[in-house]
Design a protein around this motif. Sequence first.
Motif, PDB file in Angstrom:
ATOM      1  N   GLU A  97       0.839  -1.196   0.000  1.00  0.00           N
ATOM      2  CA  GLU A  97       0.000   0.000   0.000  1.00  0.00           C
ATOM      3  C   GLU A  97       0.876   1.249   0.000  1.00  0.00           C
ATOM      4  OE1 GLU A  97      -3.947  -1.529   2.233  1.00  0.00           O
ATOM      5  OE2 GLU A  97      -2.417  -0.701   3.541  1.00  0.00           O
ATOM      6  N   ALA A  98       0.244   2.395  -0.158  1.00  0.00           N
ATOM      7  CA  ALA A  98       0.960   3.665  -0.065  1.00  0.00           C
ATOM      8  C   ALA A  98       1.519   3.816   1.344  1.00  0.00           C
ATOM      9  CB  ALA A  98       0.009   4.817  -0.385  1.00  0.00           C
ATOM     10  N   ARG A  99       2.587   4.576   1.459  1.00  0.00           N
ATOM     11  CA  ARG A  99       3.252   4.788   2.745  1.00  0.00           C
ATOM     12  C   ARG A  99       2.265   5.310   3.792  1.00  0.00           C
ATOM     13  NH1 ARG A  99       8.603   5.356   3.710  1.00  0.00           N
ATOM     14  NH2 ARG A  99       8.977   5.453   1.489  1.00  0.00           N
ATOM     15  N   TYR A 100       2.317   4.739   4.990  1.00  0.00           N
ATOM     16  CA  TYR A 100       1.498   5.208   6.103  1.00  0.00           C
ATOM     17  C   TYR A 100       2.147   6.463   6.673  1.00  0.00           C
ATOM     18  CZ  TYR A 100      -0.322   0.403   5.912  1.00  0.00           C
ATOM     19  OH  TYR A 100      -0.854  -0.791   5.512  1.00  0.00           O
ATOM     20  N   THR A 101       1.325   7.335   7.221  1.00  0.00           N
ATOM     21  CA  THR A 101       1.845   8.597   7.739  1.00  0.00           C
ATOM     22  C   THR A 101       1.962   8.634   9.255  1.00  0.00           C
ATOM     23  OG1 THR A 101      -0.386   9.522   7.783  1.00  0.00           O
ATOM     24  CG2 THR A 101       0.908   9.879   5.773  1.00  0.00           C
ATOM     25  N   HIS A 148     -11.508   0.319   5.065  1.00  0.00           N
ATOM     26  CA  HIS A 148     -10.391   0.203   4.120  1.00  0.00           C
ATOM     27  C   HIS A 148     -10.416  -1.144   3.407  1.00  0.00           C
ATOM     28  CE1 HIS A 148      -6.422   0.710   2.400  1.00  0.00           C
ATOM     29  NE2 HIS A 148      -6.091  -0.472   2.893  1.00  0.00           N
ATOM     30  N   PHE A 149     -10.575  -2.224   4.152  1.00  0.00           N
ATOM     31  CA  PHE A 149     -10.609  -3.555   3.539  1.00  0.00           C
ATOM     32  C   PHE A 149     -11.859  -3.720   2.682  1.00  0.00           C
ATOM     33  CE2 PHE A 149      -6.876  -4.737   5.572  1.00  0.00           C
ATOM     34  CZ  PHE A 149      -6.535  -6.043   5.276  1.00  0.00           C
ATOM     35  N   ARG A 202     -11.197  -6.247  -0.402  1.00  0.00           N
ATOM     36  CA  ARG A 202     -10.250  -7.221   0.155  1.00  0.00           C
ATOM     37  C   ARG A 202     -10.942  -8.173   1.129  1.00  0.00           C
ATOM     38  NH1 ARG A 202      -5.059  -4.181   2.224  1.00  0.00           N
ATOM     39  NH2 ARG A 202      -4.460  -6.324   2.563  1.00  0.00           N
ATOM     40  N   GLN A 203     -12.169  -8.553   0.834  1.00  0.00           N
ATOM     41  CA  GLN A 203     -12.897  -9.477   1.694  1.00  0.00           C
ATOM     42  C   GLN A 203     -12.168 -10.815   1.803  1.00  0.00           C
ATOM     43  OE1 GLN A 203     -14.354  -7.514  -0.600  1.00  0.00           O
ATOM     44  NE2 GLN A 203     -15.977  -6.413   0.441  1.00  0.00           N
ATOM     45  N   ASN A 204     -11.554 -11.269   0.719  1.00  0.00           N
ATOM     46  CA  ASN A 204     -10.796 -12.525   0.780  1.00  0.00           C
ATOM     47  C   ASN A 204      -9.594 -12.403   1.706  1.00  0.00           C
ATOM     48  OD1 ASN A 204     -12.505 -13.961  -0.872  1.00  0.00           O
ATOM     49  ND2 ASN A 204     -11.342 -13.532  -2.739  1.00  0.00           N
ATOM     50  N   ASP A 205      -8.908 -11.262   1.662  1.00  0.00           N
ATOM     51  CA  ASP A 205      -7.783 -11.041   2.573  1.00  0.00           C
ATOM     52  C   ASP A 205      -8.258 -10.999   4.018  1.00  0.00           C
ATOM     53  OD1 ASP A 205      -5.999 -10.907   0.448  1.00  0.00           O
ATOM     54  OD2 ASP A 205      -6.064  -8.708   0.345  1.00  0.00           O
ATOM     55  N   PHE A 206      -9.436 -10.415   4.234  1.00  0.00           N
ATOM     56  CA  PHE A 206     -10.021 -10.345   5.568  1.00  0.00           C
ATOM     57  C   PHE A 206     -10.275 -11.755   6.114  1.00  0.00           C
ATOM     58  CE2 PHE A 206     -14.032 -10.154   8.085  1.00  0.00           C
ATOM     59  CZ  PHE A 206     -13.596  -9.364   9.130  1.00  0.00           C
ATOM     60  N   PHE A 237      -6.105  -1.594   9.242  1.00  0.00           N
ATOM     61  CA  PHE A 237      -6.165  -2.929   9.830  1.00  0.00           C
ATOM     62  C   PHE A 237      -7.356  -3.684   9.231  1.00  0.00           C
ATOM     63  CE2 PHE A 237      -3.996  -2.199  14.252  1.00  0.00           C
ATOM     64  CZ  PHE A 237      -2.824  -1.866  13.619  1.00  0.00           C
ATOM     65  N   PRO A 238      -7.337  -5.021   9.286  1.00  0.00           N
ATOM     66  CA  PRO A 238      -8.459  -5.793   8.734  1.00  0.00           C
ATOM     67  C   PRO A 238      -9.748  -5.689   9.544  1.00  0.00           C
ATOM     68  CG  PRO A 238      -6.500  -7.186   8.996  1.00  0.00           C
ATOM     69  CD  PRO A 238      -6.209  -5.867   9.634  1.00  0.00           C
TER      70      PRO A 238
END
Length: 191
Positions: free
Chosen positions: A94-98, A145-146, A151-155, A107-108
């Motif tokens: 993902e893009a860099r977190y700040t 975010h998920f 990204r349900q499969n990743d969840f 987070f999931p």
Amino acid sequence: MELLDHSHMVREAIDASISVDLPNWCIVGGLIRDLAWGKILGREVPPRDIDLIYFDPMNTTPEKDWEIEEYLSKLSGLPFRLNNQARMHQFNSEARYTSVVDAMTKFPTTVSAIGISGSKNRTPLVFSIFGYCALFEPVFQITPHFSNSRRQNDFSKYLRRNGLFERWPEVPVNLGPERSTSANVVASLEP
């Protein structure tokens, strides 16, 4: 806070975390969830580890985390797991977190995005990115975010990989804005 404040494990984890003085640190995930859900659901499920996150863009090597983990485990006897959120965007592609807060929004599960932090002279602070509903009404709720990233499969992989179906079989899973029953959703998450 009262539940967490009376937990020897939480107090030890906070004291150990304060001792290493990491920037923007907080304890997240299973420690808070397992203690609260255990109390609510009337059974004890000991946390597997202490997830300590922080944000330090000046040193993002995993070796630094491993060194601090080893120190904290020896100091407290607790199974710490550290992750500098300044590098975790790479792990998650993902893009860099700040910041720690920015990372927690990615987070999931919403219940994982509840943190506890402290300092030597203050009462520990508990905060939540998505509110406390998933903590006090146990549910594995997917984060916006998920969900928005499809990204349900990743969840569901996250829940299986961490053994959360086995640890909390009675807790429903919610892949959307409406609460779902565990039987309906869990069946749809199976491979």
